[in-house]
Design a protein around this motif. Structure first.
Motif, short mmCIF file in Angstrom:
data_model
loop_
_atom_site.label_atom_id
_atom_site.label_comp_id
_atom_site.label_asym_id
_atom_site.label_seq_id
_atom_site.Cartn_x
_atom_site.Cartn_y
_atom_site.Cartn_z
N LEU A 1 23.13 57.39 96.62
CA LEU A 1 22.35 56.69 97.65
C LEU A 1 21.82 57.68 98.68
O LEU A 1 20.66 57.60 99.10
CB LEU A 1 23.23 55.63 98.34
CG LEU A 1 22.55 54.78 99.42
CD1 LEU A 1 21.46 53.91 98.82
CD2 LEU A 1 23.59 53.91 100.13
N GLN A 2 22.66 58.64 99.07
CA GLN A 2 22.27 59.62 100.08
C GLN A 2 21.50 60.80 99.48
O GLN A 2 20.68 61.42 100.16
CB GLN A 2 23.51 60.15 100.81
CG GLN A 2 24.31 59.10 101.55
CD GLN A 2 23.59 58.54 102.77
OE1 GLN A 2 22.51 59.01 103.15
NE2 GLN A 2 24.18 57.55 103.40
N GLN A 3 21.76 61.12 98.24
CA GLN A 3 21.16 62.29 97.60
C GLN A 3 20.79 61.93 96.16
O GLN A 3 21.51 62.25 95.22
CB GLN A 3 22.13 63.47 97.64
CG GLN A 3 21.50 64.80 97.27
CD GLN A 3 22.47 65.95 97.49
OE1 GLN A 3 23.64 65.84 97.17
NE2 GLN A 3 21.98 67.05 98.04
N PRO A 4 19.64 61.27 95.96
CA PRO A 4 19.24 60.85 94.62
C PRO A 4 19.22 61.98 93.59
O PRO A 4 19.40 61.74 92.40
CB PRO A 4 17.84 60.27 94.84
CG PRO A 4 17.86 59.79 96.26
CD PRO A 4 18.69 60.81 96.99
N ALA A 5 19.03 63.22 94.06
CA ALA A 5 19.00 64.36 93.14
C ALA A 5 20.34 64.60 92.48
O ALA A 5 20.43 65.39 91.53
CB ALA A 5 18.56 65.62 93.89
N ALA A 6 21.39 63.92 92.94
CA ALA A 6 22.70 64.07 92.30
C ALA A 6 22.68 63.51 90.88
O ALA A 6 23.58 63.81 90.09
CB ALA A 6 23.77 63.38 93.12
#
Length: 222
Positions: free
Chosen positions: A148-153
């Motif tokens: 949610l905070q870092q879609p690139a994860a």
């Protein structure tokens, strides 16, 4: 046990500031799901930044307040909402196992790692390795918070399992399903319209998958 491949584990250490993460939670309506005033989340994030900074830290809501079933639809990838697979209606029954969570509605995780170097390991192989490294596997809700905070994860062929959450059956043994967060191919019961959407699903405890690592952290702080 498969060999590791040096250098493949994603660092992904530069997360938004905790204050920005608080705003993201509020914009997504997580505070309403959790029954927390927006002001309380903002104040907590500001205090945590003042005390310890926020480099690489993830703000999380206790799973008792915000379960996976409510968080998954808040994820977005290429404009498509996240979802839980249809054969996991009991997703919220996968609870923390051998993990002591802070006794607070909000807490911070540090030292996140996607565990790419453990791709093609089974959960049964990965858990003792993480323990030996003094790392703690992520819960499913924590993994959702991360995306949610870092879609690139989430990347194609580089997604992750969250083996800190398991389902204990009435007879005391563990369900062999293990939750994970990955990207839908739009096949089968997912439906074509969900291709490329973030997906909460499961894999077997003793199976290996070349495209799934094991998300973990160095610790949790109230």
């Amino acid at each position: 046990m498969p060999e590791t491949t040096p250098g493949t584990s994603a660092v992904l250490s530069v997360l938004p500031a905790l204050s920005a993460q608080a705003e993201r939670l509020i914009e997504s309506g997580v505070h309403e799901i959790a029954g927390l005033p927006a002001a309380e989340i903002r104040a907590y994030a500001a205090d945590a930044e003042a005390r310890a900074g926020s480099d690489g830290a993830l703000l999380a809501v206790h799973p008792d307040r915000a379960p996976a079933s409510a968080l998954a639809p808040l994820l977005r990838r290429e404009g498509k909402p996240g979802f839980v697979v249809g054969d996991m209606p009991d997703v919220d029954e996968f609870t923390p196992t051998a993990i002591e969570l802070p006794d607070a509605p909000l807490y911070v995780l540090t030292g996140l790692d996607r565990g790419d170097h453990m791709s093609n390991w089974s959960p049964d192989e990965a858990l003792p390795a993480l323990t030996k490294e003094d790392r703690t596997p992520l819960l499913l809700t924590e993994g959702i918070h991360w995306v949610l905070q870092q879609p690139a994860a989430l990347e194609r062929n580089l997604c992750f399992m969250t083996i800190g959450s398991r389902l204990r059956k009435p007879n005391g043994t563990f369900d062999a399903r293990t939750p994970a967060v990955w990207i839908s191919n739009g096949t089968g019961r997912d439906g074509r319209e969900r291709r490329d959407a973030p997906k909460v699903g499961w894999c077997w405890w003793n199976n290996r998958h070349t495209w799934l690592g094991f998300a973990s952290a160095t610790g949790r702080k109230p």
